[in-house]
Scaffold this motif. Structure first.
Motif, PDB file in Angstrom:
ATOM      1  N   LEU A 177      -2.864  41.186  92.314  1.00 26.15           N
ATOM      2  CA  LEU A 177      -2.058  40.000  92.625  1.00 26.15           C
ATOM      3  C   LEU A 177      -0.559  40.253  92.604  1.00 26.15           C
ATOM      4  O   LEU A 177       0.205  39.470  93.158  1.00 26.15           O
ATOM      5  CB  LEU A 177      -2.371  38.876  91.622  1.00 26.15           C
ATOM      6  CG  LEU A 177      -3.841  38.451  91.524  1.00 26.15           C
ATOM      7  CD1 LEU A 177      -3.986  37.312  90.525  1.00 26.15           C
ATOM      8  CD2 LEU A 177      -4.379  38.034  92.887  1.00 26.15           C
ATOM      9  N   VAL A 178      -0.124  41.364  92.002  1.00 21.86           N
ATOM     10  CA  VAL A 178       1.315  41.614  91.875  1.00 21.86           C
ATOM     11  C   VAL A 178       1.721  42.873  92.624  1.00 21.86           C
ATOM     12  O   VAL A 178       2.526  42.819  93.559  1.00 21.86           O
ATOM     13  CB  VAL A 178       1.719  41.716  90.384  1.00 21.86           C
ATOM     14  CG1 VAL A 178       3.221  41.957  90.250  1.00 21.86           C
ATOM     15  CG2 VAL A 178       1.325  40.444  89.633  1.00 21.86           C
ATOM     16  N   ILE A 179       1.167  44.004  92.208  1.00 28.20           N
ATOM     17  CA  ILE A 179       1.629  45.285  92.762  1.00 28.20           C
ATOM     18  C   ILE A 179       1.313  45.386  94.256  1.00 28.20           C
ATOM     19  O   ILE A 179       2.197  45.697  95.074  1.00 28.20           O
ATOM     20  CB  ILE A 179       0.996  46.452  91.985  1.00 28.20           C
ATOM     21  CG1 ILE A 179       1.455  46.394  90.515  1.00 28.20           C
ATOM     22  CG2 ILE A 179       1.382  47.784  92.618  1.00 28.20           C
ATOM     23  CD1 ILE A 179       0.794  47.410  89.625  1.00 28.20           C
ATOM     24  N   LYS A 180       0.071  45.087  94.643  1.00 29.54           N
ATOM     25  CA  LYS A 180      -0.276  45.142  96.069  1.00 29.54           C
ATOM     26  C   LYS A 180       0.478  44.094  96.878  1.00 29.54           C
ATOM     27  O   LYS A 180       0.873  44.326  98.026  1.00 29.54           O
ATOM     28  CB  LYS A 180      -1.783  44.947  96.228  1.00 29.54           C
ATOM     29  CG  LYS A 180      -2.604  46.168  95.897  1.00 29.54           C
ATOM     30  CD  LYS A 180      -4.070  45.942  96.244  1.00 29.54           C
ATOM     31  CE  LYS A 180      -4.889  47.191  95.954  1.00 29.54           C
ATOM     32  NZ  LYS A 180      -6.330  46.994  96.309  1.00 29.54           N
TER      33      LYS A 180
ATOM     34  N   GLN B  46       5.156  44.864 100.605  1.00 29.39           N
ATOM     35  CA  GLN B  46       5.869  44.616 101.864  1.00 29.39           C
ATOM     36  C   GLN B  46       7.237  43.961 101.655  1.00 29.39           C
ATOM     37  O   GLN B  46       7.852  43.497 102.616  1.00 29.39           O
ATOM     38  CB  GLN B  46       5.013  43.717 102.765  1.00 29.39           C
ATOM     39  CG  GLN B  46       3.633  44.261 103.060  1.00 29.39           C
ATOM     40  CD  GLN B  46       3.692  45.592 103.781  1.00 29.39           C
ATOM     41  OE1 GLN B  46       4.606  45.847 104.583  1.00 29.39           O
ATOM     42  NE2 GLN B  46       2.732  46.471 103.516  1.00 29.39           N
ATOM     43  N   VAL B  47       7.727  43.893 100.418  1.00 28.30           N
ATOM     44  CA  VAL B  47       9.011  43.244 100.147  1.00 28.30           C
ATOM     45  C   VAL B  47      10.158  44.105 100.687  1.00 28.30           C
ATOM     46  O   VAL B  47      10.185  45.326 100.507  1.00 28.30           O
ATOM     47  CB  VAL B  47       9.169  42.993  98.630  1.00 28.30           C
ATOM     48  CG1 VAL B  47      10.558  42.423  98.320  1.00 28.30           C
ATOM     49  CG2 VAL B  47       8.099  42.037  98.147  1.00 28.30           C
TER      50      VAL B  47
ATOM     51  N   LYS C 150       9.332  36.002  94.864  1.00 29.32           N
ATOM     52  CA  LYS C 150       8.376  35.047  94.291  1.00 29.32           C
ATOM     53  C   LYS C 150       7.359  34.584  95.329  1.00 29.32           C
ATOM     54  O   LYS C 150       6.195  34.328  95.001  1.00 29.32           O
ATOM     55  CB  LYS C 150       9.132  33.854  93.713  1.00 29.32           C
ATOM     56  CG  LYS C 150       8.266  32.910  92.893  1.00 29.32           C
ATOM     57  CD  LYS C 150       9.115  31.834  92.243  1.00 29.32           C
ATOM     58  CE  LYS C 150       8.249  30.915  91.368  1.00 29.32           C
ATOM     59  NZ  LYS C 150       9.084  29.870  90.701  1.00 29.32           N
ATOM     60  N   THR C 151       7.777  34.475  96.567  1.00 27.28           N
ATOM     61  CA  THR C 151       6.844  34.029  97.613  1.00 27.28           C
ATOM     62  C   THR C 151       5.759  35.063  97.901  1.00 27.28           C
ATOM     63  O   THR C 151       4.703  34.717  98.422  1.00 27.28           O
ATOM     64  CB  THR C 151       7.624  33.732  98.910  1.00 27.28           C
ATOM     65  OG1 THR C 151       8.300  34.922  99.346  1.00 27.28           O
ATOM     66  CG2 THR C 151       8.631  32.618  98.689  1.00 27.28           C
ATOM     67  N   HIS C 152       6.012  36.329  97.565  1.00 27.36           N
ATOM     68  CA  HIS C 152       5.012  37.373  97.801  1.00 27.36           C
ATOM     69  C   HIS C 152       4.004  37.496  96.654  1.00 27.36           C
ATOM     70  O   HIS C 152       2.910  38.038  96.863  1.00 27.36           O
ATOM     71  CB  HIS C 152       5.703  38.730  98.010  1.00 27.36           C
ATOM     72  CG  HIS C 152       6.346  38.875  99.354  1.00 27.36           C
ATOM     73  ND1 HIS C 152       7.543  38.258  99.683  1.00 27.36           N
ATOM     74  CD2 HIS C 152       5.946  39.568 100.474  1.00 27.36           C
ATOM     75  CE1 HIS C 152       7.854  38.564 100.930  1.00 27.36           C
ATOM     76  NE2 HIS C 152       6.920  39.360 101.428  1.00 27.36           N
TER      77      HIS C 152
ATOM     78  N   GLU D  93      -0.067  31.552  88.405  1.00 29.64           N
ATOM     79  CA  GLU D  93       0.768  31.059  87.304  1.00 29.64           C
ATOM     80  C   GLU D  93       1.995  31.955  87.169  1.00 29.64           C
ATOM     81  O   GLU D  93       1.935  33.031  86.578  1.00 29.64           O
ATOM     82  CB  GLU D  93      -0.030  31.040  85.996  1.00 29.64           C
ATOM     83  CG  GLU D  93       0.713  30.413  84.826  1.00 29.64           C
ATOM     84  CD  GLU D  93      -0.088  30.402  83.540  1.00 29.64           C
ATOM     85  OE1 GLU D  93       0.509  30.191  82.464  1.00 29.64           O
ATOM     86  OE2 GLU D  93      -1.318  30.616  83.609  1.00 29.64           O
ATOM     87  N   VAL D  94       3.108  31.493  87.756  1.00 31.11           N
ATOM     88  CA  VAL D  94       4.361  32.252  87.728  1.00 31.11           C
ATOM     89  C   VAL D  94       5.464  31.337  87.210  1.00 31.11           C
ATOM     90  O   VAL D  94       5.656  30.223  87.705  1.00 31.11           O
ATOM     91  CB  VAL D  94       4.733  32.784  89.128  1.00 31.11           C
ATOM     92  CG1 VAL D  94       6.021  33.597  89.062  1.00 31.11           C
ATOM     93  CG2 VAL D  94       3.610  33.618  89.704  1.00 31.11           C
ATOM     94  N   LYS D  95       6.190  31.806  86.176  1.00 27.98           N
ATOM     95  CA  LYS D  95       7.308  31.044  85.630  1.00 27.98           C
ATOM     96  C   LYS D  95       8.563  31.902  85.666  1.00 27.98           C
ATOM     97  O   LYS D  95       8.502  33.131  85.568  1.00 27.98           O
ATOM     98  CB  LYS D  95       7.017  30.628  84.181  1.00 27.98           C
ATOM     99  CG  LYS D  95       5.865  29.662  84.037  1.00 27.98           C
ATOM    100  CD  LYS D  95       5.748  29.153  82.611  1.00 27.98           C
ATOM    101  CE  LYS D  95       5.373  30.266  81.653  1.00 27.98           C
ATOM    102  NZ  LYS D  95       5.176  29.766  80.264  1.00 27.98           N
ATOM    103  N   ASP D  96       9.699  31.239  85.823  1.00 27.11           N
ATOM    104  CA  ASP D  96      10.979  31.939  85.824  1.00 27.11           C
ATOM    105  C   ASP D  96      11.434  32.180  84.392  1.00 27.11           C
ATOM    106  O   ASP D  96      11.306  31.304  83.526  1.00 27.11           O
ATOM    107  CB  ASP D  96      12.040  31.113  86.559  1.00 27.11           C
ATOM    108  CG  ASP D  96      11.699  30.945  88.029  1.00 27.11           C
ATOM    109  OD1 ASP D  96      11.064  31.854  88.591  1.00 27.11           O
ATOM    110  OD2 ASP D  96      12.061  29.893  88.615  1.00 27.11           O
TER     111      ASP D  96
END
Length: 475
Positions: free
Chosen positions: A50-53, A57-58, A68-70, A75-78
C-alpha cells in the motif's frame, strides 16, 4: 533545508533499539522516502503493497499533497512534530518521511500479535453468543460495533500510563447515558498518574473512590453481549488495550448474581438460578463460621441426631474446632493456588492427590474430622456459583471464621449488620450498591433476584436516571 537523513536521525536518537526498522527507497523518478516502524507491530506486507509500490510513480518534484494522493493506505494522518512520530512508531503504526519535507505521514498499519476471538474461559455459556473480548482494543471495538449499529454510540479514546501510553476506549450511548457521567469517569481517570497500565484492573482502581475496599465498585465482563446490554441501560463502558476484561460503571451488587444466559432462557428458569446463586453465596460464606460457632458456643443450633454424629467424629481430635477449620481452609486455598499456577496436567494430578490422598489420610490419622472437610468443600463449591464475587466472598469467609471463633453467634450477627450497613450507604457514581433493594425501586425489582419477561422490562432501570427511559416500544 530539512533532509531525509535529519528526520531519520531525530527519530533514531530517541528510539535506539534495533527493532525500529528504517527502510529507505526511491520512486522511479528519483523521489526519496523512508518508512520507519517497529518490527513485530506493523504489517510489513501492507507497507510494501500500500505504500512502497504505490509511491513508485511519484515525480521527483512532488509535494506532500501529491504524495498523499498516491498512498493507498486507508488510514493516513498528517504529522508535524517528531515526538508524535516517535509515539506512533512505539504504538505500532508506520511513519513515512519525504525528502525535503519537515512534515510526515502517519500510516495506520498496526498489526500487533494477538489471539483470535474465542469463548472466554471465565464466562462459559450453554445458550447464547460465545464470542469474547481479546487483548486487541480494535478487535474489541469491532465486536461492540457489530452489535450496536447506532449513530448514538459514542467512543472516546483516552490514554493512561506515563510510560505505556495505554489506549482506553470510553463507550456510552448518547441520549441514554446520564448527563455528566462520562465526564466524571474521564476526570477520575485523568487524575491518576502511573508508569504503566498493564490491565483493566489498574483502571478499575483508578475510577473507584474506595480502591482499598473489599467490595467492587465497577462491573467487569469478557463478553461483548453483556457489555453492550449494560451500556444500553445507561452505563459507561471502558475497554483497555491489552486486556480482555471490559469495565462498566455505575455498578450494583445484583449484577454479579446475573448471567448472560438468564436473558436467553425462560424467565422462570432464570429466576430459580438467581435465587440459587444468592443462597449458594450465603452458604459459602457463612457455613464454616456457623459450624465453628455452633461447636464452641451453641451446640443447640445443631439437630440432636446430627450432633451425635458430629460428636463421634470429633472425639479425640487434637485441634480445637476453629483451628481445625482454619487448617482445612488453608489447605484448600493452597491446593487451589497450586493447581492454578502449575502446568495443566500436573495440576490435575495434584488435585486428585490433595483431595483424596491427603484428605483421607488426615481423617484416618485423626488430625481433622470428616464434617470439617465436607463443610469446606461444599462452601468452596457454593462460592463459585457467583464467580465474579469469589474474591470478595473468600475474604469475608476468612473474617467470618475469625469472628465466629472469637465471639460466636453474636459476632456473626454484628459483623453481618456491619456489612449490610456498609453496602447500603455506599454508592458507585451516584447509584447505591444495593439498589434496587436499598433504596427500594419497585420497577427495577423485576430484573434483580427475579427475572421477568421482556414485556415487563420495557423500561430501563430507574436507578440510573437515564434520559431515554423506554427501551421496548410495543406497537
Amino acid at each position: 533545508m530539512i533532509t531525509l537523513e535529519k528526520n531519520i536521525k531525530s527519530v533514531k536518537d530517541v528510539l535506539t533499539s534495533q527493532d525500529i526498522i528504517v527502510f529507505e527507497f526511491s520512486s522511479l523518478k528519483g523521489k526519496k522516502f523512508a518508512v520507519l516502524y517497529a518490527d513485530g507491530l506493523a504489517d510489513k506486507n501492507l507497507i510494501g503493497e500500500l505504500v512502497i509500490k504505490a509511491l513508485r510513480q511519484v515525480e521527483a518534484e512532488a509535494g506532500l499533497e501529491e504524495v498523499k494522493t498516491h498512498i493507498a493506505c486507508p488510514e493516513v494522518k498528517d504529522g508535524k512534530k517528531i515526538k508524535d512520530a516517535i509515539s506512533e512508531i512505539s504504538d505500532g503504526n508506520a511513519v513515512l518521511f519525504v525528502d525535503g519535507e519537515k512534515n510526515f505521514f502517519i500510516l495506520g498499519l498496526k498489526n500487533p500479535p494477538g489471539r483470535s476471538v474465542a469463548e472466554p474461559p471465565t464466562q462459559v455459556t450453554i445458550k447464547g453468543p460465545r464470542e469474547g473480548f481479546t487483548e486487541d482494543i480494535k478487535v474489541n471495538l469491532g465486536l461492540v460495533r457489530k452489535r450496536l449499529k447506532s449513530e448514538n454510540l459514542k467512543v472516546k479514546m483516552l490514554s493512561s500510563g506515563e510510560k505505556s501510553a495505554t489506549a482506553v476506549a470510553m463507550i456510552y450511548v448518547d441520549g441514554v447515558c446520564p448527563a455528566g457521567l462520562p465526564e466524571k469517569v474521564e476526570k477520575n481517570l485523568a487524575e491518576k498518574k502511573i508508569d504503566i497500565v498493564a490491565d483493566s484492573s489498574y483502571i478499575a482502581q483508578f475510577i473507584s473512590k474506595r480502591p482499598r475496599s473489599v467490595f467492587k465498585r465497577n462491573g467487569s465482563t469478557e463478553k461483548p453481549d453483556i457489555f453492550c446490554a449494560k451500556i444500553c441501560e445507561g452505563r459507561v463502558g471502558l475497554i483497555v488495550d491489552g486486556s480482555p476484561i471490559a469495565l462498566t460503571v455505575p455498578y450494583m451488587v445484583t449484577e454479579d448474581i446475573q448471567a448472560s444466559e438468564d436473558y436467553y432462557a425462560l424467565s422462570y428458569r432464570s429466576t430459580i438460578l438467581r435465587i440459587l446463586r444468592v443462597f449458594g453465596l450465603i452458604i459459602g460464606m457463612y457455613l464454616p463460621a456457623m459450624y465453628v460457632s455452633a461447636q464452641l458456643f451453641k451446640t443447640q443450633l445443631i439437630p440432636y441426631r446430627l450432633l451425635l454424629k458430629v460428636a463421634s467424629s470429633i472425639s479425640g481430635l487434637p485441634l480445637s474446632p476453629s483451628i481445625e477449620m482454619f487448617l482445612v481452609l488453608f489447605v484448600l486455598e493452597v491446593l487451589n493456588e497450586a493447581s492454578i499456577r502449575m502446568p495443566k496436567y500436573v495440576a490435575l494430578a495434584l488435585s486428585v492427590v490433595g483431595a483424596l490422598v491427603l484428605g483421607d489420610t488426615a481423617v484416618q490419622a485423626g488430625i481433622i474430622s470428616t464434617p470439617a472437610i465436607i463443610i469446606i468443600a461444599f462452601s468452596a463449591i457454593c462460592l463459585y456459583t457467583t464467580p465474579d464475587l469469589v474474591e470478595t466472598s473468600t475474604t469475608l469467609r476468612w473474617i467470618l471464621l475469625i469472628v465466629s471463633g472469637s465471639l460466636g453467634p453474636f459476632g456473626i450477627v454484628v459483623f453481618t449488620a456491619f456489612i449490610i450497613c456498609y453496602l447500603v450507604t455506599e454508592q458507585s457514581y451516584g447509584v447505591p450498591l444495593m439498589a434496587p433493594f436499598a433504596p427500594l425501586v419497585k420497577n427495577d425489582l423485576y430484573d434483580s433476584m427475579v427475572k421477568a419477561n421482556m414485556y415487563t422490562l420495557k423500561n430501563r432501570p430507574e436507578v440510573f436516571k437515564v434520559k431515554d427511559k423506554v427501551r421496548l416500544k410495543n406497537k
